[in-house]
Enzyme design. Structure first.
Site, PDB file in Angstrom:
ATOM      1  N   SER A 141       0.847  -1.201   0.000  1.00 32.79           N
ATOM      2  CA  SER A 141       0.000   0.000   0.000  1.00 32.79           C
ATOM      3  C   SER A 141       0.876   1.242   0.000  1.00 32.79           C
ATOM      4  O   SER A 141       1.972   1.245   0.566  1.00 32.79           O
ATOM      5  CB  SER A 141      -0.907   0.024   1.234  1.00 32.79           C
ATOM      6  OG  SER A 141      -1.567   1.276   1.343  1.00 32.79           O
ATOM      7  N   TYR A 155      -3.227  -0.321   9.716  1.00 26.57           N
ATOM      8  CA  TYR A 155      -3.122  -0.750   8.321  1.00 26.57           C
ATOM      9  C   TYR A 155      -1.712  -0.543   7.787  1.00 26.57           C
ATOM     10  O   TYR A 155      -1.137  -1.434   7.140  1.00 26.57           O
ATOM     11  CB  TYR A 155      -4.132   0.009   7.475  1.00 26.57           C
ATOM     12  CG  TYR A 155      -4.167  -0.406   6.030  1.00 26.57           C
ATOM     13  CD1 TYR A 155      -4.581  -1.678   5.657  1.00 26.57           C
ATOM     14  CD2 TYR A 155      -3.798   0.485   5.024  1.00 26.57           C
ATOM     15  CE1 TYR A 155      -4.623  -2.069   4.324  1.00 26.57           C
ATOM     16  CE2 TYR A 155      -3.834   0.113   3.689  1.00 26.57           C
ATOM     17  CZ  TYR A 155      -4.248  -1.168   3.350  1.00 26.57           C
ATOM     18  OH  TYR A 155      -4.277  -1.547   2.025  1.00 26.57           O
TER      19      TYR A 155
END
Length: 246
Positions: A141, A155
């Site tokens: 990501s 995350y």
């Protein structure tokens, strides 16, 4: 275009979004493709149908990436059904956002179980089957390189772990010609993060190009790494993020 004829790929979380686009792109380049899903069997079967329309074999399997037995059975099943394994795309992931002081332990455990332990176990199981010259490709990501908003600690931490895992695997499996790399997508227009969603304008503002990416743009980089053109790329972290990290 890379040729993957004779290769077999496994794409985790391959029923939608980046995973579906990747499964179809690898099939278009000649690979037979296994794909896992957790909930939507119908959508997984539609992707499999698209793969078969391209003249390739497809196999779908339900797998909860937080369950070790599911992960091992997924990899072993792909080999049993399609005959071999050349490419693993660790795409399945879970995102939970919120203030670090408020996230419950259950969320922490679940996110790390899916995003980190699941990816590790899939790579571990795949390493037992990968042909020489295999490919491990992990979907990270953009928040591993720049976190421009609060609430992403969990995350970001889970996705950042993939970088260390990938580098270690690149060293460990290099003698077999196997490569391991991470692709870091930016904001991508999927049903989980639509380009017309409530936070979309802010996300576009974080990128240099000022737009959401498309799943096919991530799939193209994965396909390059999976093919002959990616044979000398390993241990790398590749941002496909529209300049999110610029």
């Amino acid at each position: 275009m890379n040729s993957l004829h004779g290769k077999v790929a496994l794409v985790t979380g391959g029923s939608r979004g980046i995973g579906a686009a990747t499964a179809l792109r690898l099939a278009r380049d000649g690979a037979d493709v296994a794909l896992s899903y957790q909930q939507d069997k119908g959508q997984a079967e539609r992707v499999a149908g698209g793969i078969e329309e391209l003249g390739r074999r497809a196999w779908t399997v339900r797998a909860d990436m937080a369950e070790a037995t599911d992960v091992t059975a997924m990899v072993d099943g792909a080999v049993a059904e399609l005959g071999r394994l050349d490419i693993l795309v660790n795409n399945a992931g879970l995102g939970v956002l919120g203030p670090v002081e408020e996230l419950p332990l259950a969320d922490v455990d679940r996110v790390f179980a899916v995003n980190v332990r699941g990816a590790y176990l899939a790579a571990q199981a795949a390493a037992r089957h990968l042909a020489d010259g295999g490919r491990l490709i992990h979907i990270g990501s953009c928040v591993t390189q720049r976190v421009p908003f609060p609430g992403a600690s969990l995350y970001a931490a889970s996705k950042s772990a993939l970088t260390g895992l990938s580098k270690a695997l690149a060293r460990e499996l290099a003698a077999r010609g196997t490569t391991s790399n991470v692709v870091h997508p930016g904001p991508i227009d999927t049903d989980m993060n639509p380009a017309d969603g409530p936070d979309a304008a802010a996300q576009r503002g974080f990128t240099a190009l000022g737009r959401h990416g498309q799943p096919d743009e991530i799939a193209a980089t994965v396909a390059h790494l999976a093919g002959d053109g990616g044979r000398y790329v390993t241990g790398a972290s590749i941002a496909v993020d529209g300049g999110h990290a610029a």
